[in-house]
Design a protein around this motif. Structure first.
Motif, PDB file in Angstrom:
ATOM      1  N   PHE A   6       0.826  -1.093   0.118  1.00 20.95           N
ATOM      2  CA  PHE A   6      -0.036  -0.029  -0.039  1.00 20.95           C
ATOM      3  C   PHE A   6       0.751   1.111   0.118  1.00 20.95           C
ATOM      4  O   PHE A   6       0.705   2.117  -0.740  1.00 20.95           O
ATOM      5  CB  PHE A   6      -1.001  -0.005   1.120  1.00 20.95           C
ATOM      6  CG  PHE A   6      -1.724   1.162   1.469  1.00 20.95           C
ATOM      7  CD1 PHE A   6      -3.011   1.666   0.639  1.00 20.95           C
ATOM      8  CD2 PHE A   6      -1.194   2.214   2.397  1.00 20.95           C
ATOM      9  CE1 PHE A   6      -3.414   3.142   0.707  1.00 20.95           C
ATOM     10  CE2 PHE A   6      -2.048   3.273   2.507  1.00 20.95           C
ATOM     11  CZ  PHE A   6      -3.021   3.783   1.640  1.00 20.95           C
ATOM     12  N   TYR A   7       1.910   1.322   0.937  1.00 22.89           N
ATOM     13  CA  TYR A   7       2.657   2.693   1.103  1.00 22.89           C
ATOM     14  C   TYR A   7       3.420   3.056   0.005  1.00 22.89           C
ATOM     15  O   TYR A   7       3.842   3.805  -0.472  1.00 22.89           O
ATOM     16  CB  TYR A   7       3.197   2.721   2.395  1.00 22.89           C
ATOM     17  CG  TYR A   7       2.432   2.728   3.580  1.00 22.89           C
ATOM     18  CD1 TYR A   7       1.845   3.873   3.884  1.00 22.89           C
ATOM     19  CD2 TYR A   7       2.336   1.731   4.452  1.00 22.89           C
ATOM     20  CE1 TYR A   7       0.908   4.075   4.891  1.00 22.89           C
ATOM     21  CE2 TYR A   7       1.308   1.616   5.517  1.00 22.89           C
ATOM     22  CZ  TYR A   7       0.804   2.964   5.709  1.00 22.89           C
ATOM     23  OH  TYR A   7      -0.213   3.129   6.786  1.00 22.89           O
ATOM     24  N   VAL A   8       3.994   1.716  -0.701  1.00 22.29           N
ATOM     25  CA  VAL A   8       4.820   1.624  -1.693  1.00 22.29           C
ATOM     26  C   VAL A   8       3.995   2.289  -3.128  1.00 22.29           C
ATOM     27  O   VAL A   8       4.742   3.086  -3.694  1.00 22.29           O
ATOM     28  CB  VAL A   8       5.380   0.225  -2.259  1.00 22.29           C
ATOM     29  CG1 VAL A   8       6.212   0.358  -3.522  1.00 22.29           C
ATOM     30  CG2 VAL A   8       6.380  -0.263  -0.978  1.00 22.29           C
ATOM     31  N   ASN A   9       2.808   1.846  -3.298  1.00 24.87           N
ATOM     32  CA  ASN A   9       2.060   2.272  -4.229  1.00 24.87           C
ATOM     33  C   ASN A   9       1.642   3.581  -4.024  1.00 24.87           C
ATOM     34  O   ASN A   9       1.674   4.385  -5.101  1.00 24.87           O
ATOM     35  CB  ASN A   9       0.791   1.261  -4.304  1.00 24.87           C
ATOM     36  CG  ASN A   9       1.097  -0.081  -4.908  1.00 24.87           C
ATOM     37  OD1 ASN A   9       2.093  -0.294  -5.629  1.00 24.87           O
ATOM     38  ND2 ASN A   9       0.531  -0.989  -4.490  1.00 24.87           N
ATOM     39  N   ILE A  10       1.174   4.125  -2.959  1.00 28.49           N
ATOM     40  CA  ILE A  10       0.695   5.347  -2.699  1.00 28.49           C
ATOM     41  C   ILE A  10       2.217   6.591  -2.960  1.00 28.49           C
ATOM     42  O   ILE A  10       1.804   7.483  -3.620  1.00 28.49           O
ATOM     43  CB  ILE A  10       0.449   5.774  -1.419  1.00 28.49           C
ATOM     44  CG1 ILE A  10      -0.904   5.099  -1.035  1.00 28.49           C
ATOM     45  CG2 ILE A  10       0.432   7.139  -1.054  1.00 28.49           C
ATOM     46  CD1 ILE A  10      -1.908   5.625  -1.902  1.00 28.49           C
TER      47      ILE A  10
END
Length: 429
Positions: A228-232
Motif C-alpha cells: 500500500f505505502y509503496v504504491n501510494i
C-alpha cells in the motif's frame, strides 16, 4: 478557397460524429483526407498525416501508460483502505457524507475514467444515502462535481485532446492551471458540505444509533495490501515529477507503469492478464488520439487552419478578439451539452486558438480556458457521454432532474477556476 475547405472539414466532422454516422476515430481519418483530395492535394497528404502523428505520439504514449499505471494500482487494492476510511469518516452526518462522497469521486477519478468512478462511488455510498433519507440526486450531483473537476488533470481526456490539438506539451498546458484546479476542487468540497448540510433536515431520529457497513469491499486475489505505502509513494512521485517538468510525461508514466506492475505482479503471466484487463480503455483513447493526428496534420499542413483564422479575423471585432480565451472559459462548460470532446477539441478549438493568436492571445491560453469546463466539469451532465447515463442509472435519478441540480453548480465551479486563472495570469483578460 482553403478557408472554406477547412470550414467544410470541421462541419463534416461535427455532422458525422454528432449524428453517429461514423465513429469518431473513422471520421477523424477519412473526412480530412477526402476534403484534402477535393482541394487538389495528393501525395502531400502523406507528409501532412505523418507530421501530425509525430506531434501526437508523446501524448498518446503518455495516456496509454497512465491508464495502465492507475489501473494496475487499482487492481492491487491501493485505494480500498482510503475508501474504507472515507466511509468511517462520514459516519451518520449528511454534511460529512457528502464531503466524503466528493473526496472518493476525486480519488477514484485519478484513472480518468468516469465509468469506473461512478461504479465505485455510487454503490459505496448509495445505501448510506438511503439509510439517512438523503436525496439520491445529491449523491449524483456531488459525485459528478468531484469527477468532473478532477477530469482537468494532465492525463484526463480533455486535457490530452487539447494539448494534442494545439501541438503543445501537456505540462505547458496544465502546469499554470494547477493552483486554479486545486481551488476548484476545494470549492467542490465546500459545495458538497452545504448540500449535505441541507440534507440534515431529512435525518431520521434513529440516525445516531445507526451502524452502516460498507458495501462489498471484499479482497480479491489481485490485491497487494502489503505494498500500500509503496504504491501510494509511486503515485505521489509520478505526479510530483509530472508537475515539476523534470522529465517528459510519457517517460514518467512508462517508468511508473513498469515499476508498478513489476512490484505488484512479478509473474509475467499475471502481468499479461492485468495489462489485458485495461488494454481496451487504453487502446480506444490512443486510437482516437492518433486519428486526431491525421486530422490536425492535414488541416495544419494544408494551410486550412491558418486560412480559416485569417477569415475569422475579418469577421470578429477587435474588442472581442482580444478576449477569446476569457469567452472560451465562460462557454466551455455549457459547450459540453452541444459538442462531444472529439468534435470540440479537434474541430472547434484549433480554429478558436488560431483566431485568438491573431489578436495577440496565446493559443495555449484558449486551450486552458477550454479544459475548465468542456467535458471536464461538464462531462457528467452531458447527454453526449455514456457515463452520464451510467451515473443517473446507478442513482435512479431522472436526467432532467440531475441536470437542473448539477449544471448551475458545475458552471459555478468552472467560473471559480476561470476567475483564479485570470487572477494569476494563467489566461489573459
Amino acid at each position: 478557397m482553403l478557408a472554406w475547405l477547412g470550414l467544410s472539414t470541421i462541419i463534416a466532422l461535427l455532422f458525422f460524429v454528432m449524428t453517429k454516422k461514423m465513429a469518431a476515430v473513422v471520421a477523424l481519418i477519412l473526412v480530412p483526407i477526402a476534403t484534402a483530395l477535393m482541394g487538389g492535394f495528393t501525395t502531400e497528404i502523406i507528409d501532412f498525416i505523418t507530421e501530425g502523428i509525430k506531434s501526437i505520439a508523446p501524448t498518446g504514449v503518455m495516456f496509454i501508460f497512465a491508464i495502465l499505471f492507475f489501473g494496475i494500482l487499482t487492481d492491487a487494492g491501493t485505494f480500498k483502505p482510503l475508501i474504507k476510511k472515507l466511509l468511517n469518516f462520514s459516519g451518520n452526518d449528511p454534511a460529512k457524507v457528502t464531503v466524503a462522497t466528493a473526496l472518493l469521486a476525486m480519488l477514484v477519478h485519478l484513472d480518468g475514467s468516469g465509468a469506473v468512478t461512478f461504479l465505485v462511488t455510487i454503490p459505496a455510498f448509495l445505501p448510506l444515502y438511503d439509510a439517512l433519507h438523503m436525496k439520491r440526486s445529491t449523491l449524483a450531483t456531488v459525485t459528478a462535481l468531484g469527477a468532473g473537476t478532477m477530469n482537468i488533470l494532465p492525463w484526463g481526456g480533455p486535457t490530452i485532446r487539447a494539448a494534442s490539438a494545439l501541438d503543445v506539451s501537456v505540462t505547458t498546458l496544465f502546469n499554470p492551471m494547477l493552483l486554479p484546479v486545486i481551488i476548484g476542487l476545494c470549492s467542490v468540497l465546500v459545495i458538497a458540505f452545504f448540500l449535505g448540510k441541507k440534507e440534515r433536515k431529512n435525518l431520521p431520529l434513529t440516525a445516531n444509533s445507526m451502524v452502516y457497513e460498507a458495501t462489498d469491499l471484499a479482497s480479491t486475489e489481485h490485491e497487494r495490501p502489503k505494498l500500500f505505502y509503496v504504491n501510494i509513494a509511486m503515485i505521489l512521485i509520478a505526479v510530483a515529477l509530472l508537475i515539476s517538468g523534470m522529465a517528459p510525461p510519457h517517460i514518467i508514466f512508462m517508468v511508473a507503469f513498469a515499476l508498478a506492475i513489476t512490484l505488484n505482479y512479478s509473474d509475467p503471466k499475471l502481468q499479461g492478464e492485468r495489462i489485458n484487463a485495461h488494454a481496451k480503455a487504453a487502446l480506444l483513447m490512443a486510437s482516437i488520439l492518433f486519428a486526431a493526428g491525421c486530422f490536425t496534420g492535414i488541416l495544419k499542413g494544408s494551410g486550412m487552419i491558418d486560412a480559416m483564422a485569417q477569415g475569422a479575423v475579418t469577421l470578429i471585432p477587435e474588442s472581442i478578439g482580444g478576449h477569446l480565451a476569457l469567452l472560451t472559459g465562460v462557454v466551455s462548460m455549457p459547450a459540453s451539452l452541444l459538442f462531444d470532446p472529439d468534435s470540440f477539441y479537434f474541430g472547434i478549438l484549433p480554429l478558436i486558438s488560431n483566431t485568438a493568436s491573431h489578436y495577440g492571445v496565446a493559443s495555449v491560453e484558449v486551450g486552458r480556458a477550454a479544459i475548465m469546463g468542456q467535458m471536464t466539469t461538464g462531462f457528467p451532465v452531458s447527454p453526449l457521454t455514456g457515463s452520464t447515463y451510467l451515473l443517473i442509472g446507478l442513482t435512479e435519478v431522472d436526467l432532467g432532474e440531475h441536470q437542473r441540480k448539477t449544471i448551475p453548480l458545475a458552471f459555478l465551479v468552472t467560473l471559480i477556476i476561470l476567475s483564479f486563472s485570470l487572477l494569476i495570469g494563467a489566461i489573459s483578460w
